[in-house]
Scaffold this active site. Structure first.
Site, short mmCIF file in Angstrom:
data_model
loop_
_atom_site.label_atom_id
_atom_site.label_comp_id
_atom_site.label_asym_id
_atom_site.label_seq_id
_atom_site.Cartn_x
_atom_site.Cartn_y
_atom_site.Cartn_z
N GLU A 171 -9.58 -14.47 4.29
CA GLU A 171 -9.66 -15.39 5.45
C GLU A 171 -8.62 -15.07 6.50
O GLU A 171 -8.92 -15.29 7.68
CB GLU A 171 -9.52 -16.84 4.97
CG GLU A 171 -10.67 -17.33 4.13
CD GLU A 171 -10.73 -16.66 2.76
OE1 GLU A 171 -9.67 -16.34 2.22
OE2 GLU A 171 -11.84 -16.43 2.26
N ASP A 213 -11.98 -10.45 -1.75
CA ASP A 213 -11.69 -11.88 -1.80
C ASP A 213 -10.46 -12.16 -0.93
O ASP A 213 -9.81 -11.23 -0.44
CB ASP A 213 -11.43 -12.24 -3.28
CG ASP A 213 -11.23 -13.73 -3.52
OD1 ASP A 213 -11.65 -14.55 -2.70
OD2 ASP A 213 -10.62 -14.06 -4.57
N ASP A 270 -15.40 -21.15 -3.46
CA ASP A 270 -15.12 -21.97 -4.63
C ASP A 270 -15.82 -23.32 -4.60
O ASP A 270 -15.20 -24.36 -4.36
CB ASP A 270 -13.61 -22.15 -4.77
CG ASP A 270 -12.90 -20.81 -4.89
OD1 ASP A 270 -13.58 -19.81 -5.21
OD2 ASP A 270 -11.68 -20.77 -4.66
O1 MIG Z 1 -6.86 -17.79 -5.49
O2 MIG Z 1 -9.67 -13.93 -7.94
O3 MIG Z 1 -13.02 -17.52 -4.57
O4 MIG Z 1 -14.12 -16.36 -6.84
O5 MIG Z 1 -12.39 -15.89 -9.01
C1 MIG Z 1 -8.10 -17.65 -6.15
C2 MIG Z 1 -9.63 -15.23 -8.44
C3 MIG Z 1 -8.62 -16.26 -5.97
C4 MIG Z 1 -10.81 -17.03 -5.36
C5 MIG Z 1 -12.28 -16.67 -5.39
C6 MIG Z 1 -12.77 -16.72 -6.80
C7 MIG Z 1 -11.97 -15.79 -7.66
C8 MIG Z 1 -10.48 -16.16 -7.58
N1 MIG Z 1 -10.04 -16.12 -6.18
#
Ligand code: MIG
Length: 813
Positions: free
Chosen positions: A432, A429, A507
């Site tokens: 980006e 995650d 999200d």
């Molecule tokens: O700043 O890990 O898109 O699926 O649950 C949020 C916590 C960080 C974003 C992801 C989301 C995940 C969440 N993450």
């Protein structure tokens, strides 16, 4: 006429002046370079090269040619292009058996046509290729009847022309966009590749440039499609890819950029996630609920709260005292565990990933050579459970430079402990990359990256950062566990990232619009090479109503990646969280997913071989049928299942378009002949599916997880048409061992199962053949079947016998 021309010229001059584009200008006669032509004037070098009969690369480098390096393209040897060249004073051309590229020298313009002379893609006569500072852009003619698809993970409709001719202007810049809506652009993933379809004829263009790029689909100027790097640099390096079928464009695009490896079978089951399940007792409780309630599931996910203070590669030992024991207990119950890993180790001496990363010089740097630090999740560890944004974060993170091969190898190795604890797959995650407390949400543009030996700043690496992280993860997992197929899910990626990870579009919101948007978004990702995709079922931000959740899980049956997920602090979002009636409906949807797994696995296998996505727009199967071109609310899974899900609140009916040919209602068997628009009544239980005539659909009984599949009978249902032929793929479901493919065909009253290709043999089981027809007698390999061995009921003949994995011929008279 003169007046119109003058007006147009004025208009053009005005726009051109605003953007300060200068034309590439005139080129002298080219020279031959391999299978291409090389043009050079003081301003730029342009090389046009045939890579295959259908693929031509155009590379325009402002100034001098840079390093010929690509993160996306892994293979340019696409076969002998068999090209012929002609060079005149004013014009040159490259011709193959399929297409011809004509290049006008002064001013420099390129036009592509079929070998029969039908025009496909042409530079705009006025503008052609233009340069403005470090930005470079090409302007192409866009016809009113051209439809534009793909472009990766995008919001809005499937056809990027929009509903009117003033289409979309789309940007490629990976962005963390919590709670985005249907107009947000860009979001997490960049794939600078589009497909144009006009009257059933398709071509694609892939711009291999990692900088921030933009694609303007007739938005700024009707009748013009333009694209290029917005600034920072890079060449206008693009591939023209001819079909003529849109499937062929994808096949050739993925020959260049690679394909999704066949996922492990377990990852095609149902996934349950939330931000976050903890402590261990909660995880066990979720697992127990699935089994006690007989709701099938394969995977439970651990989000950031399993970590010690959000530090990658740690465990919070209070919440999870013995991860290996928990995971092995869950495994006995048919569950696997996937854990999240973000690209932001905490800057903390004594924390192994920081120490070893620093020692190995693996982190992104500031322009002055110091290590770049910024706040992300570890900086919020002291806030307790909910981040407190009222104060600056404490405890910064550092960031692996995934554009450095040694850093990729190092990071990939860090997964060892998680795998040793029994973790089955990894969720990447925030790649980006996302950074807190900065208006851009990401790194400063001047931070330094290795760029595989040719140092560059963030402008060039930003869009590939996530993809290169998944490469590090995928390769690390494969090295650590060579006999298992890695499963990696990622939020950010770039063209070619399908080689390493499945994607989910971040999200989304728990509303009906987001449910509807999931279809064109996922279809566009599929057309862009990413076959293994799915959005958060139920929506991430906010909370779905019981009805919305049920509708979402019904659609999710046909997301290649089927996972429920929700954010921190929202109400429970499990299949049983909405009362007994909805629990039954949700169970039924997940059961359908498991029944269809033999078909789903075969479709995914085909996709891994040819790049054609599993979840696909009708346009891909019926490119000559213009009615399908703008369809955002129904889609195909594989070539045979047409899914028309219920996407409206309180719906009692929905319209369905059936293209030409025979169709059957999957549930009732009702026969239709398309092209035809129908309206069907729906209830809360409806999952409308129509099966293309000629299909064999492969199903199994409901199982509670994929581990229960061996030994289950295989049901093969024929939906008759004049003649048909389909393939079933099977293997051990993981690893890289032998496989088996069998051809099922039908003609008249004969069904034939060919002897298998490949040496894999499933566990002993029976095969159930089911055909919508009536019969007086059934014979197998010439011997009449005793009436006890087959049944005829409600217009369906069912024959059950041991699956011998040999050639079988069945006659129904
Ligand atoms: O700043 O890990 O898109 O699926 O649950 C949020 C916590 C960080 C974003 C992801 C989301 C995940 C969440 N993450």
């Amino acid at each position: 006429m003169r007046r119109v021309v003058t007006l147009l010229l004025l208009l053009f001059t005005a726009i051109a002046a605003r953007a300060q584009w200068t034309s590439l200008g005139n080129m002298p006669q080219p020279s031959r370079q391999g299978n291409g032509l090389r043009f050079e004037n003081g301003q730029a070098v342009a090389v046009v090269t045939a890579l295959s009969p259908e693929v031509i690369r155009v590379r325009v480098s402002p100034g001098r040619e840079g390093r010929d390096h690509s993160y996306a393209v892994i293979n340019r040897n696409l076969g002998d292009p068999g090209a012929t060249f002609s060079t005149g004073a004013a014009q040159s051309s490259i011709s193959t058996s399929a297409i011809r590229a004509s290049i006008q020298h002064a001013p420099f313009r390129i036009a592509f046509a079929t070998s029969a002379g039908q025009s496909l893609d042409e530079d705009d006569v006025q503008r052609g290729t233009t340069i403005s500072g470090t930005a470079i852009r090409v302007w192409k003619r866009l016809r009113d009847d051209e439809h534009v698809y793909a472009l990766g993970e995008k919001n809005g409709p499937l056809d990027k022309r929009g509903w009117k001719l003033g289409g979309y202007s789309l940007t490629m810049w990976n962005s963390d966009t919590f709670g985005y809506d249907s107009s947000t652009d860009p979001i997490y993933v960049s794939v600078p590749f589009y497909i144009v379809v006009r009257k059933g004829i398709a071509f694609g263009i892939f711009l291999d440039n990692t900088f921030r790029t933009n694609f303007d689909i007739g938005h700024q100027t009707q009748g013009l499609l333009s694209f290029g790097a917005e600034g920072g640099g890079g060449a206008l390096d693009y591939y023209f890819i001819y079909g003529p079928e849109p499937k062929k464009v994808i096949e050739r695009y993925t020959a260049l950029t690679g394909r999704m490896p066949l996922p492990p079978l377990w990852s095609l089951g149902y996934h349950q996630c939330r931000y976050s399940y903890f402590p261990e007792s909660k995880v066990r409780d979720i697992a127990r609920n699935f089994r006690e309630r007989h709701i099938p599931a394969d995977v439970i996910w651990l989000d950031i709260h399993y970590l010690d203070k959000y530090k990658p590669f740690t465990w919070d030992r209070e919440r999870f005292p013995d991860p290996a024991k928990m995971i092995s207990d869950l495994r006995k119950d048919g569950f696997r565990v996937v854990t999240i890993i973000d690209p932001h180790p905490k800057k903390e001496v004594g924390y192994a990933p920081y120490d070893s990363g620093l020692a190995g010089d693996h982190f992104v740097k500031n322009p002055d050579g110091s290590v770049y630090e910024a706040p992300v999740w570890p900086s919020r560890a002291e806030d307790g459970l909910t981040p407190d944004w009222s104060h600056p974060g404490r405890g910064y993170s550092v960031f692996p430079d995934f554009s450095k091969p040694a850093a990729r190898a190092w990071w990939g190795g860090l997964y060892a402990d998680l795998l040793n604890a029994g973790v089955a797959g990894i969720w990447n995650d925030m790649n980006e990359p996302a950074v807190f407390e900065t208006p851009t949400g990401t790194m400063p543009l001047d931070v330094r990256h290795d760029n595989e030996g040719s140092p560059a700043d963030h402008r060039e690496i930003h869009n590939v950062y996530g993809m290169l992280m998944t490469r590090s993860t995928y390769e690390g997992l494969l090295r650590l566990r060579p006999n298992e197929r890695p499963f990696v899910l990622s939020r950010a990626s770039f063209a070619g990232g399908q080689r390493y990870a499945a994607l989910w579009p971040g999200d989304n919101v728990s509303d009906w619009t987001a449910l509807r948007q999931s279809i064109p978004t996922l279809l566009g990702m599929g057309l862009s090479g990413f076959s293994f995709v799915g959005v958060d079922i139920g929506g991430f931000a906010e909370a779905p109503s019981p009805e919305l959740f049920t509708r979402w899980i019904q659609v999710g049956v046909f997301y290649p990646f089927m996972r429920t997920h929700t954010t921190f602090g929202t109400p429970d979002q499990e299949p049983w969280s909405y009362g007994v009636e909805h629990e039954a409906l949700n169970r039924r949807a997940i059961e359908l997913r498991y029944q269809l797994l033999p078909t789903i696995y075969s479709v995914m296998r085909d996709s891994s071989e040819n790049g054609v996505p599993a979840m696909r727009p009708l346009m891909l199967e019926y490119p000559a049928d213009e009615t399908t071109y703008g369809m955002n609310d129904q889609f195909m899974f594989g070539s045979d299942l047409l899914i028309a899900p219920v996407l409206r609140e309180a719906a009692t009916s929905r319209g369905v378009y059936l293209p030409a040919g025979d169709w059957y209602d999957y549930w009732s068997g009702e026969h239709y002949v398309g092209p035809k628009s129908i309206t069907i009544p729906v209830t809360m239980a409806s999952i409308p599916i129509f099966v293309r005539g000629g299909a064999f659909v492969f199903t199994q009984p409901v199982v509670q997880n994929t581990g229960e599949m061996p030994g289950q009978p295989l049901t093969v249902t024929l939906f008759p048409s004049a003649a048909s032929e389909r393939w079933l793929y099977e293997d051990a479901g993981n690893g890289f061992g032998p496989s088996m493919r069998r051809k099922f065909s039908a003609r008249g009253n004969t069904i034939e199962i060919n002897a298998p290709d490949g040496s894999y043999r499933p566990q002993a089981r029976s095969i159930v053949i089911s055909v919508r027809t009536s019969a007086k007698s059934v014979s197998v390999n010439g011997t009449p079947l005793p009436p006890a061995d087959w049944t005829a009921k409600d217009g369906v003949i069912t024959i059950k016998m041991p699956d011998r994995f040999e050639r079988v011929q069945i006659r129904i008279d």
